[in-house]
Design a protein around this motif. Sequence first.
Motif, PDB file in Angstrom:
ATOM      1  N   ALA A   1     -37.106 -20.448  11.430  1.00 17.45           N
ATOM      2  CA  ALA A   1     -38.167 -20.190  12.367  1.00 17.45           C
ATOM      3  C   ALA A   1     -39.175 -18.757  12.093  1.00 17.45           C
ATOM      4  N   ARG A   2     -38.459 -17.780  11.667  1.00 20.25           N
ATOM      5  CA  ARG A   2     -39.270 -16.625  11.234  1.00 20.25           C
ATOM      6  C   ARG A   2     -40.268 -16.894  10.194  1.00 20.25           C
ATOM      7  N   MET A   3     -39.658 -17.477   9.229  1.00 21.33           N
ATOM      8  CA  MET A   3     -40.591 -18.116   8.189  1.00 21.33           C
ATOM      9  C   MET A   3     -41.636 -18.750   8.461  1.00 21.33           C
ATOM     10  N   LEU A   4     -41.517 -19.976   9.509  1.00 22.72           N
ATOM     11  CA  LEU A   4     -42.562 -20.731   9.933  1.00 22.72           C
ATOM     12  C   LEU A   4     -43.443 -20.129  10.779  1.00 22.72           C
TER      13      LEU A   4
ATOM     14  N   GLY B   1     -48.006 -19.030  12.435  1.00 26.65           N
ATOM     15  CA  GLY B   1     -48.530 -18.253  13.965  1.00 26.65           C
ATOM     16  C   GLY B   1     -48.440 -18.973  14.940  1.00 26.65           C
ATOM     17  N   LYS B   2     -47.932 -20.067  15.157  1.00 24.45           N
ATOM     18  CA  LYS B   2     -47.316 -20.902  16.257  1.00 24.45           C
ATOM     19  C   LYS B   2     -46.476 -20.305  16.979  1.00 24.45           C
ATOM     20  N   GLU B   3     -46.787 -20.259  18.434  1.00 20.34           N
ATOM     21  CA  GLU B   3     -45.833 -19.376  19.247  1.00 20.34           C
ATOM     22  C   GLU B   3     -44.492 -20.303  19.434  1.00 20.34           C
ATOM     23  N   LEU B   4     -44.641 -21.633  19.194  1.00 18.56           N
ATOM     24  CA  LEU B   4     -43.179 -22.431  19.384  1.00 18.56           C
ATOM     25  C   LEU B   4     -42.153 -21.743  18.373  1.00 18.56           C
ATOM     26  N   PHE B   5     -42.416 -21.697  17.220  1.00 21.75           N
ATOM     27  CA  PHE B   5     -41.559 -20.915  16.307  1.00 21.75           C
ATOM     28  C   PHE B   5     -41.162 -19.484  16.805  1.00 21.75           C
ATOM     29  N   GLY B   6     -42.102 -18.864  17.267  1.00 20.06           N
ATOM     30  CA  GLY B   6     -41.723 -17.384  17.621  1.00 20.06           C
ATOM     31  C   GLY B   6     -40.745 -17.389  19.106  1.00 20.06           C
ATOM     32  N   ASN B   7     -40.985 -18.595  19.778  1.00 20.92           N
ATOM     33  CA  ASN B   7     -39.935 -18.695  20.989  1.00 20.92           C
ATOM     34  C   ASN B   7     -38.563 -19.081  20.431  1.00 20.92           C
TER      35      ASN B   7
END
Length: 296
Positions: A63-66, A71-77
Amino acid sequence: FWLKPRFIFSSCYVCVGRPLFSHMALVSVGGGRSLRDFWIESVMLSNTLIGRDKAIRAWQYLARMLYGLTGKELFGNLLRLLAVSRKTLRFYKPVKVAKAVEDILGDKSLDPVDKALTVAEVSSDGFYSLTDHLAFAQRMGALPSLSARQVDNLDRFIEVFWVTEIVAVMCRELRTFRRLRLQEGAEACGNNAGKSSLKGGAVRVPSSETLVAPMAAYPSSSSVDGNEKPGKQPSSNALAEKKRLNLILLLKAFVCDFPVALYFLFPAAVKNRGRNRAWAGFCGFFSALLSLQLKW
């Protein structure tokens, strides 16, 4: 009467369950192992704390790499949720570390240097887990007085213990690498020539704790060690297996873990850059896969 349904279910499993999955045995996944064996081993791994932790870590760093790439917040969450969930797995770990240190100090198979390095590694892991409890408290809102900069400084301070843990692993595994090469050369030259070339006239067999971190709960040894348990067939390729484990641990420490640990020591402004998130995520993801492979 309550035993009857359990008996029926058990009978159905024995009589029906095995034929239902028996076709898996016909599919090979490499090395002569069946798909069913692979499936059963994956279930066994999922039943261990280290298996669940490293599986979560793989998804976390993916998720960190993606997040860094898109830059999508979905992966940040997803990244933040998985990071907090892994913190809960470290509860009570400092107490476990204290017992591990006691065991290491009493292990007569370790020489003084390897013993000191292993204690440094395990103790660093314990201090990391202990201080990480403060980060967990902050994430749940128990430390509202901390500013964003103070939270970042706390996170960076915690990662110092990960760096010291990795450095201890690298030093120990480099010593093991040299020792294994000496042992390999001694075996190639014959027992008599090999024994005379080493101190004390004996070839030292590295213990499992020398090769693998005890707190990581990797399988060490009994299957590849020179001192197999009674009733087990001795391994004919023990030295090659030890070399393989040693090289994997060196690769994991130098190429994956150490760069990622240094990444976490930088301020948030540097860590939050997309390309930095991406490469750190890739290294962490690859490290988690190596950990799962070792545990498997």
